[in-house]
Design a protein around this motif. Structure first.
Motif, mmCIF file in Angstrom:
data_model
loop_
_atom_site.group_PDB
_atom_site.id
_atom_site.type_symbol
_atom_site.label_atom_id
_atom_site.label_comp_id
_atom_site.label_asym_id
_atom_site.label_seq_id
_atom_site.Cartn_x
_atom_site.Cartn_y
_atom_site.Cartn_z
ATOM 1 N N LEU A 1 1.532 -6.072 -6.879
ATOM 2 C CA LEU A 1 0.718 -6.901 -5.975
ATOM 3 C C LEU A 1 0.619 -6.245 -4.597
ATOM 4 O O LEU A 1 -0.471 -6.139 -4.027
ATOM 5 N N VAL A 2 1.765 -5.807 -4.075
ATOM 6 C CA VAL A 2 1.767 -5.140 -2.762
ATOM 7 C C VAL A 2 0.872 -3.904 -2.801
ATOM 8 O O VAL A 2 0.038 -3.691 -1.905
ATOM 9 N N GLU A 3 1.005 -3.096 -3.848
ATOM 10 C CA GLU A 3 0.221 -1.861 -3.934
ATOM 11 C C GLU A 3 -1.273 -2.132 -4.122
ATOM 12 O O GLU A 3 -2.111 -1.446 -3.530
ATOM 13 N N LEU A 4 -1.602 -3.131 -4.915
ATOM 14 C CA LEU A 4 -3.020 -3.463 -5.132
ATOM 15 C C LEU A 4 -3.679 -3.927 -3.834
ATOM 16 O O LEU A 4 -4.765 -3.451 -3.463
ATOM 17 N N LEU A 5 -3.025 -4.860 -3.143
ATOM 18 C CA LEU A 5 -3.617 -5.384 -1.908
ATOM 19 C C LEU A 5 -3.618 -4.332 -0.807
ATOM 20 O O LEU A 5 -4.577 -4.226 -0.037
ATOM 21 N N HIS A 6 -2.550 -3.531 -0.737
ATOM 22 C CA HIS A 6 -2.506 -2.469 0.266
ATOM 23 C C HIS A 6 -3.591 -1.416 -0.005
ATOM 24 O O HIS A 6 -4.280 -0.974 0.919
ATOM 25 N N THR A 7 -3.741 -1.019 -1.267
ATOM 26 C CA THR A 7 -4.768 -0.032 -1.622
ATOM 27 C C THR A 7 -6.163 -0.562 -1.301
ATOM 28 O O THR A 7 -7.019 0.178 -0.808
ATOM 29 N N ALA A 8 -6.372 -1.851 -1.554
ATOM 30 C CA ALA A 8 -7.664 -2.467 -1.217
ATOM 31 C C ALA A 8 -7.953 -2.352 0.274
ATOM 32 O O ALA A 8 -9.069 -2.011 0.687
ATOM 33 N N THR A 9 -6.933 -2.604 1.107
ATOM 34 C CA THR A 9 -7.139 -2.523 2.561
ATOM 35 C C THR A 9 -7.403 -1.078 2.989
ATOM 36 O O THR A 9 -8.206 -0.830 3.892
ATOM 37 N N LEU A 10 -6.751 -0.109 2.346
ATOM 38 C CA LEU A 10 -6.981 1.303 2.691
ATOM 39 C C LEU A 10 -8.407 1.726 2.350
ATOM 40 O O LEU A 10 -9.063 2.434 3.128
ATOM 41 N N VAL A 11 -8.878 1.301 1.183
ATOM 42 C CA VAL A 11 -10.251 1.639 0.769
ATOM 43 C C VAL A 11 -11.254 1.055 1.757
ATOM 44 O O VAL A 11 -12.201 1.730 2.187
ATOM 45 N N HIS A 12 -11.043 -0.197 2.145
ATOM 46 C CA HIS A 12 -11.929 -0.834 3.121
ATOM 47 C C HIS A 12 -11.803 -0.179 4.496
ATOM 48 O O HIS A 12 -12.809 0.000 5.200
ATOM 49 N N ASP A 13 -10.575 0.183 4.890
ATOM 50 C CA ASP A 13 -10.360 0.842 6.195
ATOM 51 C C ASP A 13 -11.144 2.142 6.294
ATOM 52 O O ASP A 13 -11.714 2.461 7.343
ATOM 53 N N ASP A 14 -11.151 2.916 5.209
ATOM 54 C CA ASP A 14 -11.866 4.196 5.230
ATOM 55 C C ASP A 14 -13.368 3.993 5.435
ATOM 56 O O ASP A 14 -14.032 4.813 6.073
ATOM 57 N N VAL A 15 -13.893 2.896 4.900
ATOM 58 C CA VAL A 15 -15.306 2.568 5.117
ATOM 59 C C VAL A 15 -15.537 2.208 6.584
ATOM 60 O O VAL A 15 -16.447 2.724 7.238
ATOM 61 N N VAL A 16 -14.689 1.331 7.113
ATOM 62 C CA VAL A 16 -14.821 0.874 8.504
ATOM 63 C C VAL A 16 -14.700 2.045 9.480
ATOM 64 O O VAL A 16 -15.449 2.141 10.457
ATOM 65 N N VAL B 1 -15.017 -1.672 -4.834
ATOM 66 C CA VAL B 1 -13.730 -1.275 -5.432
ATOM 67 C C VAL B 1 -12.582 -1.969 -4.707
ATOM 68 O O VAL B 1 -11.652 -2.479 -5.339
ATOM 69 N N GLY B 2 -12.650 -2.020 -3.376
ATOM 70 C CA GLY B 2 -11.636 -2.734 -2.606
ATOM 71 C C GLY B 2 -11.575 -4.197 -2.996
ATOM 72 O O GLY B 2 -10.486 -4.767 -3.168
ATOM 73 N N ASP B 3 -12.731 -4.812 -3.156
ATOM 74 C CA ASP B 3 -12.790 -6.220 -3.579
ATOM 75 C C ASP B 3 -12.180 -6.404 -4.962
ATOM 76 O O ASP B 3 -11.467 -7.374 -5.225
ATOM 77 N N PHE B 4 -12.474 -5.462 -5.861
ATOM 78 C CA PHE B 4 -11.941 -5.516 -7.229
ATOM 79 C C PHE B 4 -10.410 -5.457 -7.215
ATOM 80 O O PHE B 4 -9.733 -6.239 -7.884
ATOM 81 N N LEU B 5 -9.855 -4.528 -6.423
ATOM 82 C CA LEU B 5 -8.398 -4.394 -6.344
ATOM 83 C C LEU B 5 -7.754 -5.649 -5.770
ATOM 84 O O LEU B 5 -6.696 -6.090 -6.233
ATOM 85 N N LEU B 6 -8.402 -6.216 -4.762
ATOM 86 C CA LEU B 6 -7.906 -7.462 -4.167
ATOM 87 C C LEU B 6 -7.882 -8.576 -5.218
ATOM 88 O O LEU B 6 -6.884 -9.292 -5.368
ATOM 89 N N ALA B 7 -8.972 -8.690 -5.976
ATOM 90 C CA ALA B 7 -9.051 -9.730 -7.016
ATOM 91 C C ALA B 7 -8.003 -9.506 -8.107
ATOM 92 O O ALA B 7 -7.384 -10.465 -8.589
#
Length: 323
Positions: free
Chosen positions: A73-88, A112-118
């Motif tokens: 869970l930690v890795e999925l949500l953290h990876t989602a934030t990293l993917v979104h951060d790179d876009v921002v 993809v970030g949304d998918f990982l979060l879900a």
């Protein structure tokens, strides 16, 4: 200093199982998604966050299936934030490799970030891991708030130490705090113990970020290129301390360099020279060790245990690392 492979030995088998389960948790029926998540797994980092989860669980009662789900869970949500951060941030590189948005463009990266979060949310909900979900969701909320607080303050370059600590507590420390709290909760620890482990992780997260700040000004370590934070107008602890010690005129001059000349190598070098000569590095290092010591004081309230040793070594690794 011990290498990470030596530190992870007591939980190496658990981490290997976790890696397989983490890959499994990212699976999709969409071939494009599977290609991208395979790329994400292939470019994984040092597994420091899962190590904090597993060592914390081991210290607080023992590793369970819920521990594996908590780490995922930690890795999925953290990876989602990293993917979104790179876009921002319009960043095209992550850990020396192309970022998701660099290879597949922004729209796909956001999805993809949304998918990982879900997937992270479903992993918890489907297994009734509501306590773990609450812990990690709180961390993600704080990470977003910390990022926005930093953006707001950087515009005016008026960050003092109190604001700095609030930013890094939310942006960086909240995630490591959630790893330690998740580990304890997954082992069935009581609320007081979970909170104690959360506080331990927060102290480490703050020390970790101060260490990262020091890399920007060229300690003896070989880490990230010098002046990256200055170029991005990030106000770090060494700079805050140095500005507070400077005269009004010097403060205005350095602030102007950071604000308006941060793309000019000679001006960035001038800021680095100013911080080095103002005692900023020594002060930041002292503060880093203070937070490290606070963390050890919390850890020492637990009985002597292989996992306690593992956490202590992991703490030293994060604050004495070379990059």
């Amino acid at each position: 200093m011990l290498k990470l492979n030596e530190i992870r030995k007591p939980i190496a088998a658990e981490l290997d199982v976790f890696e397989d389960k983490f890959k499994e948790s990212m699976q999709s029926s969409v071939p494009l998604l599977d290609r991208i998540t395979h790329y994400i797994v292939k470019s994984k980092g040092k597994q420091i966050r899962p190590m904090f989860v597993f060592f914390s669980a081991s210290l607080c009662g023992g590793i369970t299936d819920a521990t594996h789900r908590g780490a995922a869970l930690v890795e999925l949500l953290h990876t989602a934030t990293l993917v979104h951060d790179d876009v921002v941030d319009n960043s095209y590189e992550r850990r020396g490799l192309f970022s998701i948005n660099a290879l597949w463009k922004n729209k796909i990266a956001v999805l993809v970030g949304d998918f990982l979060l879900a997937k992270g949310l479903l992993l918890s909900v489907n297994n009734d891991d509501f306590q773990l979900l609450k812990i990690v969701s709180e961390a993600v909320k704080q990470m977003s708030e910390g990022e926005l607080l930093q953006i707001e303050k950087v515009r005016k370059l008026n960050i003092d130490e109190a604001v700095y600590y609030e930013v890094i507590r939310q942006k960086t420390a909240s995630l490591i705090a959630s790893c330690c709290a998740c580990g304890a909760a997954s082992a069935g620890a009581d609320i007081q113990t979970v909170e104690k482990m959360r506080a331990f992780g927060e102290k480490i997260g703050i020390a970790f970020q101060i260490k990262d700040d020091l890399f920007d000004f060229g300690t003896d370590d070989v880490g990230k290129p010098l002046g990256i934070d200055i170029k991005e107008k990030k106000i770090t602890l060494p700079l805050i301390y140095s500005l507070n010690k400077a005269s009004s005129a010097e403060k205005r001059r350095i602030t102007n360099l950071v604000k308006n000349h941060n793309e000019e190598p000679d001006k960035v070098a001038e800021v680095i020279h100013f911080v080095r000569n103002s005692g900023g590095l020594a002060y930041a290092e002292m503060q880093m060790h203070r937070y490290q010591e606070d963390a050890f004081n919390i850890l020492n309230t637990f009985p002597n245990h292989e996992a306690r040793t593992g956490l202590e070594q992991l703490v030293r690794f994060t604050t004495e690392r070379k990059k």
